[in-house]
Design a protein around this motif. Structure first.
Motif, PDB file in Angstrom:
ATOM      1  N   ASP A 148       1.498  -6.769   2.694  1.00 26.44           N
ATOM      2  CA  ASP A 148       2.581  -6.831   3.677  1.00 26.44           C
ATOM      3  C   ASP A 148       3.026  -5.432   4.100  1.00 26.44           C
ATOM      4  N   MET A 149       2.043  -4.562   4.352  1.00 30.31           N
ATOM      5  CA  MET A 149       2.349  -3.181   4.744  1.00 30.31           C
ATOM      6  C   MET A 149       2.175  -2.958   6.246  1.00 30.31           C
ATOM      7  N   ARG A 150       1.967  -4.024   6.989  1.00 32.41           N
ATOM      8  CA  ARG A 150       1.841  -3.900   8.441  1.00 32.41           C
ATOM      9  C   ARG A 150       3.046  -4.537   9.090  1.00 32.41           C
ATOM     10  N   GLU A 151       3.704  -3.768   9.944  1.00 32.43           N
ATOM     11  CA  GLU A 151       4.874  -4.292  10.629  1.00 32.43           C
ATOM     12  C   GLU A 151       4.473  -5.462  11.522  1.00 32.43           C
ATOM     13  N   ALA A 152       5.347  -6.465  11.596  1.00 34.06           N
ATOM     14  CA  ALA A 152       5.052  -7.650  12.405  1.00 34.06           C
ATOM     15  C   ALA A 152       4.796  -7.254  13.854  1.00 34.06           C
ATOM     16  N   GLY A 153       3.652  -7.673  14.355  1.00 31.46           N
ATOM     17  CA  GLY A 153       3.296  -7.363  15.737  1.00 31.46           C
ATOM     18  C   GLY A 153       2.832  -5.947  15.964  1.00 31.46           C
ATOM     19  N   GLY A 154       2.795  -5.119  14.913  1.00 35.43           N
ATOM     20  CA  GLY A 154       2.399  -3.728  15.061  1.00 35.43           C
ATOM     21  C   GLY A 154       0.893  -3.562  15.073  1.00 35.43           C
ATOM     22  N   PRO A 155       0.441  -2.388  15.422  1.00 34.42           N
ATOM     23  CA  PRO A 155      -1.002  -2.135  15.468  1.00 34.42           C
ATOM     24  C   PRO A 155      -1.604  -2.126  14.075  1.00 34.42           C
ATOM     25  N   PRO A 156      -2.894  -2.401  13.976  1.00 35.39           N
ATOM     26  CA  PRO A 156      -3.559  -2.388  12.667  1.00 35.39           C
ATOM     27  C   PRO A 156      -3.742  -0.961  12.179  1.00 35.39           C
ATOM     28  N   PRO A 157      -4.050  -0.788  10.904  1.00 36.29           N
ATOM     29  CA  PRO A 157      -4.313   0.565  10.401  1.00 36.29           C
ATOM     30  C   PRO A 157      -5.581   1.140  11.020  1.00 36.29           C
ATOM     31  N   VAL A 158      -5.655   2.445  11.027  1.00 34.75           N
ATOM     32  CA  VAL A 158      -6.834   3.153  11.523  1.00 34.75           C
ATOM     33  C   VAL A 158      -7.728   3.490  10.335  1.00 34.75           C
ATOM     34  N   VAL A 159      -8.990   3.136  10.426  1.00 37.06           N
ATOM     35  CA  VAL A 159      -9.961   3.445   9.374  1.00 37.06           C
ATOM     36  C   VAL A 159     -11.005   4.396   9.965  1.00 37.06           C
ATOM     37  N   VAL A 160     -11.173   5.552   9.327  1.00 32.16           N
ATOM     38  CA  VAL A 160     -12.148   6.550   9.777  1.00 32.16           C
ATOM     39  C   VAL A 160     -13.192   6.736   8.683  1.00 32.16           C
ATOM     40  N   VAL A 161     -14.452   6.669   9.083  1.00 29.05           N
ATOM     41  CA  VAL A 161     -15.568   6.857   8.165  1.00 29.05           C
ATOM     42  C   VAL A 161     -16.159   8.236   8.408  1.00 29.05           C
ATOM     43  N   GLY A 162     -16.198   9.040   7.353  1.00 28.76           N
ATOM     44  CA  GLY A 162     -16.633  10.422   7.485  1.00 28.76           C
ATOM     45  C   GLY A 162     -18.129  10.607   7.358  1.00 28.76           C
ATOM     46  N   VAL A 163     -18.495  11.839   7.063  1.00 26.70           N
ATOM     47  CA  VAL A 163     -19.903  12.241   7.008  1.00 26.70           C
ATOM     48  C   VAL A 163     -20.375  12.195   5.558  1.00 26.70           C
ATOM     49  N   PRO A 164     -21.465  11.500   5.259  1.00 31.02           N
ATOM     50  CA  PRO A 164     -21.963  11.449   3.880  1.00 31.02           C
ATOM     51  C   PRO A 164     -22.400  12.825   3.396  1.00 31.02           C
ATOM     52  N   GLY A 165     -22.233  13.056   2.104  1.00 29.39           N
ATOM     53  CA  GLY A 165     -22.645  14.334   1.520  1.00 29.39           C
ATOM     54  C   GLY A 165     -22.553  14.276   0.012  1.00 29.39           C
TER      55      GLY A 165
ATOM     56  N   VAL B  47     -16.158  -2.160   4.058  1.00 31.42           N
ATOM     57  CA  VAL B  47     -15.011  -1.418   3.546  1.00 31.42           C
ATOM     58  C   VAL B  47     -13.820  -1.529   4.498  1.00 31.42           C
ATOM     59  N   ALA B  48     -14.057  -1.381   5.787  1.00 30.62           N
ATOM     60  CA  ALA B  48     -12.967  -1.474   6.765  1.00 30.62           C
ATOM     61  C   ALA B  48     -12.307  -2.850   6.703  1.00 30.62           C
ATOM     62  N   ALA B  49     -13.120  -3.899   6.593  1.00 30.21           N
ATOM     63  CA  ALA B  49     -12.558  -5.241   6.490  1.00 30.21           C
ATOM     64  C   ALA B  49     -11.740  -5.398   5.214  1.00 30.21           C
ATOM     65  N   ALA B  50     -12.229  -4.822   4.113  1.00 31.92           N
ATOM     66  CA  ALA B  50     -11.501  -4.906   2.840  1.00 31.92           C
ATOM     67  C   ALA B  50     -10.178  -4.145   2.906  1.00 31.92           C
ATOM     68  N   LEU B  51     -10.177  -2.980   3.515  1.00 28.41           N
ATOM     69  CA  LEU B  51      -8.955  -2.189   3.625  1.00 28.41           C
ATOM     70  C   LEU B  51      -7.902  -2.917   4.451  1.00 28.41           C
ATOM     71  N   ARG B  52      -8.315  -3.472   5.563  1.00 27.09           N
ATOM     72  CA  ARG B  52      -7.356  -4.190   6.413  1.00 27.09           C
ATOM     73  C   ARG B  52      -6.831  -5.437   5.720  1.00 27.09           C
ATOM     74  N   ALA B  53      -7.713  -6.116   4.995  1.00 26.56           N
ATOM     75  CA  ALA B  53      -7.266  -7.295   4.250  1.00 26.56           C
ATOM     76  C   ALA B  53      -6.251  -6.902   3.185  1.00 26.56           C
ATOM     77  N   GLY B  54      -6.465  -5.759   2.527  1.00 28.46           N
ATOM     78  CA  GLY B  54      -5.512  -5.291   1.534  1.00 28.46           C
ATOM     79  C   GLY B  54      -4.160  -4.989   2.136  1.00 28.46           C
ATOM     80  N   VAL B  55      -4.147  -4.400   3.317  1.00 33.20           N
ATOM     81  CA  VAL B  55      -2.880  -4.103   4.004  1.00 33.20           C
ATOM     82  C   VAL B  55      -2.131  -5.396   4.311  1.00 33.20           C
ATOM     83  N   GLU B  56      -2.853  -6.410   4.772  1.00 27.80           N
ATOM     84  CA  GLU B  56      -2.208  -7.687   5.081  1.00 27.80           C
ATOM     85  C   GLU B  56      -1.653  -8.330   3.817  1.00 27.80           C
ATOM     86  N   ARG B  57      -2.416  -8.299   2.738  1.00 23.02           N
ATOM     87  CA  ARG B  57      -1.957  -8.909   1.488  1.00 23.02           C
ATOM     88  C   ARG B  57      -0.726  -8.212   0.940  1.00 23.02           C
TER      89      ARG B  57
END
Length: 247
Positions: free
Chosen positions: A95-112, A83-93
């Motif tokens: 073009d929502m990441r500033e050039a040279g900027g940090p990647p998005p933060v992905v947090v995985v929560g607690v299942p329930g 999922v994290a790889a898919a989310l980051r790939a979507g951001v790149e596709r």
């Protein structure tokens, strides 16, 4: 019922909350691509993950929340990787990441279950904000960042800034005026639980140089780096300094 209408039909397994926060969310929604394009790109990438997904987009907060249907909690880490790889790939596709900027933060929560889903998403969203500035990882486990989340929640409290200043203020003053800086040495030393050989290796120092720096740190702080309470206080102060404005 609403989820079923949206096509989200998980099985009997737990629901996994995940939140992606764009790196510049604090400065407002980023330009380029557009959020509709981001939603489409992320949805297309997530289609290959192989689990049921309920996707949302929150432009105002600069984040993308989603729920995943797991077969069993044991597959949490493997699904999180995909999922994290898919989310980051979507951001790149999109073009929502500033050039040279940090990647998005992905947090995985607690299942329930469904009853815990809303709270799980809120927890993951807050943790994503607290994780800004941490060493880069494909995804962060919300269960391992509770201390960072607590410090982030206290970020506007003057007592937290005062604590950071008391604990590591002398080192901050030293590093502004003198070389080499000592805060990175202390941070690495504590990250390695006081193991000097590993600290020296990571910092590319010989042992005597490291000993001299640690002695100087102890002198400036007036503390014993072998004392457990001192180590705890310094560790907390180093983590809290990302969230507070101190001199």
């Amino acid at each position: 019922a609403q989820a079923r209408v949206l096509g989200f039909k998980p099985g009997a397994g737990p629901l996994l909350p995940v939140v992606m926060r764009l790196a510049d969310a604090a400065a407002g929604p980023p330009s380029g691509g557009g959020w509709a394009q981001l939603a489409r790109a992320v949805a297309e990438e997530l289609a290959a993950v192989g689990v049921p997904v309920l996707l949302g987009v929150r432009p105002v907060e600069g984040r993308v929340p989603l729920l995943l249907g797991l077969r069993a909690e044991a597959e949490r880490a493997a699904v999180a990787d995909r999922v994290a790889a898919a989310l980051r790939a979507g951001v790149e596709r999109a073009d929502m990441r500033e050039a040279g900027g940090p990647p998005p933060v992905v947090v995985v929560g607690v299942p329930g279950g469904w009853a815990a889903a809303s709270a799980g998403l809120r927890h993951a969203a807050e943790t994503a904000a607290a994780a800004q500035g941490l060493p880069e990882r494909p995804w962060y486990d919300a269960r391992r960042l509770d201390i960072d989340l607590l410090l982030w929640r206290l970020r506007d409290h003057p007592d937290l800034a005062a604590f950071v200043d008391r604990a590591i203020g002398p080192l901050r003053t030293h590093d502004r005026r003198s070389k080499p800086p000592l805060l990175p040495t202390l941070e690495t030393y504590l990250a390695h639980a006081g193991r000097k050989a590993e600290t020296a290796r990571e910092l590319h120092l010989n042992r005597q140089t490291l000993y001299n720096r640690l002695a100087r740190i102890s002198e400036l702080l007036g503390t014993d780096l072998d004392d457990p309470q001192t180590v705890l206080a310094l560790s907390l102060a180093l983590r809290a300094r990302r969230h507070v404005a101190v001199g």
